[in-house]
Design a protein around this motif. Structure first.
Motif, PDB file in Angstrom:
ATOM      1  N   ILE A  37       0.791  -1.155  -0.102  1.00 11.20           N
ATOM      2  CA  ILE A  37       0.114  -0.013   0.058  1.00 11.20           C
ATOM      3  C   ILE A  37       0.845   1.280   0.058  1.00 11.20           C
ATOM      4  O   ILE A  37       0.604   2.055  -0.700  1.00 11.20           O
ATOM      5  N   TRP A  87      -2.231  -0.911   8.630  1.00 14.53           N
ATOM      6  CA  TRP A  87      -2.976  -1.583   7.864  1.00 14.53           C
ATOM      7  C   TRP A  87      -3.475  -3.370   8.361  1.00 14.53           C
ATOM      8  O   TRP A  87      -4.142  -3.839   8.112  1.00 14.53           O
ATOM      9  N   GLN A  93     -10.609  -4.636   3.352  1.00 15.41           N
ATOM     10  CA  GLN A  93     -11.376  -3.896   2.597  1.00 15.41           C
ATOM     11  C   GLN A  93     -11.057  -2.263   2.840  1.00 15.41           C
ATOM     12  O   GLN A  93     -11.366  -1.563   1.757  1.00 15.41           O
ATOM     13  N   PRO A  95      -8.398  -0.265   2.672  1.00 17.00           N
ATOM     14  CA  PRO A  95      -7.500   0.811   1.718  1.00 17.00           C
ATOM     15  C   PRO A  95      -8.127   1.126   0.554  1.00 17.00           C
ATOM     16  O   PRO A  95      -7.620   2.063  -0.099  1.00 17.00           O
ATOM     17  N   PHE A  96      -9.456   0.721   0.157  1.00 18.31           N
ATOM     18  CA  PHE A  96     -10.031   1.227  -1.108  1.00 18.31           C
ATOM     19  C   PHE A  96     -10.422   2.634  -1.005  1.00 18.31           C
ATOM     20  O   PHE A  96     -10.629   3.546  -1.891  1.00 18.31           O
ATOM     21  N   TRP A 130      -6.458   0.278  -8.457  1.00 20.53           N
ATOM     22  CA  TRP A 130      -6.361  -0.016  -7.167  1.00 20.53           C
ATOM     23  C   TRP A 130      -7.468  -0.372  -6.594  1.00 20.53           C
ATOM     24  O   TRP A 130      -7.633  -1.262  -5.610  1.00 20.53           O
ATOM     25  N   SER A 134      -8.599  -3.858  -4.578  1.00 27.66           N
ATOM     26  CA  SER A 134      -9.057  -3.793  -3.118  1.00 27.66           C
ATOM     27  C   SER A 134     -10.090  -4.976  -2.753  1.00 27.66           C
ATOM     28  O   SER A 134     -10.644  -5.688  -3.632  1.00 27.66           O
ATOM     29  N   HIS A 135     -10.277  -5.202  -1.497  1.00 26.93           N
ATOM     30  CA  HIS A 135     -11.095  -6.486  -1.082  1.00 26.93           C
ATOM     31  C   HIS A 135     -12.698  -5.860  -0.952  1.00 26.93           C
ATOM     32  O   HIS A 135     -13.335  -6.044   0.133  1.00 26.93           O
TER      33      HIS A 135
END
Length: 564
Positions: A37, A87, A93, A95-96, A130, A134-135
């Motif tokens: 990240i 993090w 989820q 970091p989106f 990105w 992401s999750h």
């Protein structure tokens, strides 16, 4: 927009099934995820910094240096957030949010740079990828990308500057649609890759568990094999050893010639049941088992005296899924002590039989002398003497039979004989004893029944069966003797109403020294040889003897002797 959402829906179902599995997994790669990240954010910030510097150097009238610097400062703030955020402690989820802020940064930088750097809008592809990685669900990622990119495109008109892309309304729609499609494509690839990773992790976990269970089973098998008191050998279809336990290794070395510490099967000193006749390699139990033969209690002797051991060998073939022979498992049971005990029993029996001969010879001699004076004796006394002499002769024959059992031979001389007379004499000899025991003896055999048999041996057989019928009967019981000539077969039956034989013991009644549990509990004496002798005599006549019995109800022996 609707078409993009519809396309993404096909991957949503697959992605939703993976969310639970992914969330349930621990995050062993937390440091690696944080590093990824931070590096992504720093890389984007470096690109934006270069863009800001270029925008300040070659800005035109459409640009806004203040907005440009504001976008650059915001990018530094986002980078700081990426660096200080733990993090590994928050949901995958989360970091989106960074790419959404980066889209805002790109919008500000583009607005501040003006038309001189109109291609800056293409940098929106980086946050879009990105978000896709992401999750979050594919549909969510597509919606976020489309919405944020639409805002980015609309920001210049909203703020009153020139449009980000030329071309009017199509220019405002094209970039959000393209980036939404890119997001859907990348998200689908990432989902598939994560699905494969989850499956791979599950497979690796299952493999580790299987390996652990296999090692546990192997340890258990090794423990069992080394604990059992039976030698075990497993060989493949080509005769190569697969497994041999410690017990069998000891037996293997015991059969080795002196000085040979690693003998092959053909080198081993293996002898037949007599312990003296060497067995050729082709006739040895292991060779026969490798050839596919299933063995049951084959007796051999291994080694040479005084360390020679008696071994009972059995084997079971192995087959593959197609039914083809794949090898065999051979078991070796050491029965040396049993064989030595049986030999001692045989020697004792032979010794006792020899000792019986002397008093029997004396008894018969005196009976013969007494019968020479039968003219001076009453008729009843002469009758008793003849019965006594006949039974003394049979006792002498029984002693000879004991010796014959040890030698393995019986002599039978069939002649034309009146079987009815033989059965009548046997019934007469047993009548006194039966009466004293409170038993009723019935002879249903014809008074005259010509047949070809050995009269002495047949009399011995009937005496044995009548004796057993009296021993194992109860007061008030009945014994029935019957005979008939059925075509070319002489049939003789001795039936009683005694204690009977248990079903599981019926097949052993003709075994040497066998006495059933019900008999042992009665205290009736015996050594378990009478029926063995009886079967041997019947066999020498080429006949057969069978038994039917019901525990507590009685027993019936049937003899069939061929005539002609």
């Amino acid at each position: 927009m609707s078409s993009t959402t519809a396309i993404s829906g096909s991957s949503d179902a697959r992605g939703e099934r993976q969310i639970a599995a992914e969330s349930a997994l621990a995050d062993p790669a937390g440091p690696a995820r944080r590093r990824s990240i931070v590096l992504s954010q720093v890389g984007l910030t470096v690109i934006l910094t270069v863009t800001v510097v270029l925008g300040l150097l070659i800005r035109d009238a459409t640009g806004s240096p203040g907005v440009l610097l504001a976008g650059w400062i915001l990018s530094l703030v986002v980078t700081s957030i990426a660096v200080v955020t733990p993090w590994s402690r928050i949901l995958p989820q989360s970091p989106f949010a960074l790419p959404l802020l980066n889209l805002l940064v790109i919008g500000l930088v583009r607005f501040g740079a003006g038309e001189t750097l109109s291609g800056t809008g293409l940098l929106a592809a980086l946050p879009a990828v990105w978000i896709a990685a992401s999750h979050v669900r594919t549909a969510t990622a597509v919606a976020l990308t489309f919405g944020a990119t639409s805002l980015l495109v609309s920001l210049p008109p909203i703020l009153g500057g020139a449009p980000l892309l030329t071309g009017g309304l199509p220019g405002l729609v094209l970039l959000p649609v393209v980036l939404a499609g890119l997001t859907w494509f990348v998200s689908s690839l990432v989902r598939d890759n994560r699905g494969r990773q989850v499956a791979l992790l599950a497979s690796e976990g299952a493999l580790r568990r299987s390996e652990k269970e296999a090692r546990a089973r192997e340890r258990l098998l090794d423990t069992v094999l080394e604990t059992v008191r039976v030698g075990l050998l497993a060989v493949d279809a080509d005769g190569h050893d697969i497994l041999m336990n410690a017990r069998q290794r000891e037996s293997h070395l015991a059969a080795a010639p002196e000085g040979n510490t690693d003998p092959s099967e053909s080198d081993l000193l293996i002898f037949g049941p007599d312990g003296q006749t060497p067995l050729p390699p082709a006739e040895r139990p292991v060779r026969r088992a490798i050839d596919g033969e299933d063995l049951e209690s084959i007796q051999i002797w291994a080694g040479t005296p005084p360390m020679q051991r008696a071994i009972s060998v059995s084997s079971t073939s192995l087959h593959d899924d197609d039914g083809a022979f794949a090898g065999t498992v051979v078991s070796f049971s050491d029965i040396t002590e049993l064989m030595l005990a049986l030999q001692a029993k045989d020697r004792f029996l032979a010794s006792v039989s020899h000792e019986f001969r002397t008093p029997l010879t004396s008894i018969l001699g005196y009976l013969d002398v007494a019968l020479e004076l039968e003219a001076e004796l009453p008729e009843q006394a002469r009758h008793y003497l003849r019965v006594a002499r006949r039974n003394a002769l049979r006792l002498e024959r029984l002693v000879e039979d004991f010796l014959a059992i040890n030698a393995g031979t019986f002599e039978v001389n069939p002649v034309r004989t009146d079987v009815g007379l033989i059965l009548a004499e046997a019934a007469e000899s047993a009548l006194v004893r039966a009466t004293r025991a409170g038993l009723r003896l019935v002879n249903r055999a014809p008074a005259s029944l010509p047949a070809v048999v050995d009269p002495d041996r047949l009399g011995q057989v009937v005496d044995n069966l009548l004796s057993n019928a009296m021993k194992y009967n109860r007061p008030g019981g009945c014994i029935t003797l019957d005979a008939a000539l059925d075509g070319t077969t002489l049939r003789i039956e001795v039936e009683d109403t005694g204690i009977g034989i248990a079903p599981e013991e019926v097949q052993h009644v003709f075994d040497r020294f066998f006495r059933s549990a019900s008999v042992r509990s009665t205290g009736v004496t015996g050594v378990g040889l009478g029926l063995l002798i009886t079967r041997s005599i019947v066999g020498e006549h080429n006949g057969s003897i069978s038994v039917t019995s019901e525990l507590g109800e009685g027993t019936c022996f049937t003899i069939l002797l061929p005539q002609g």
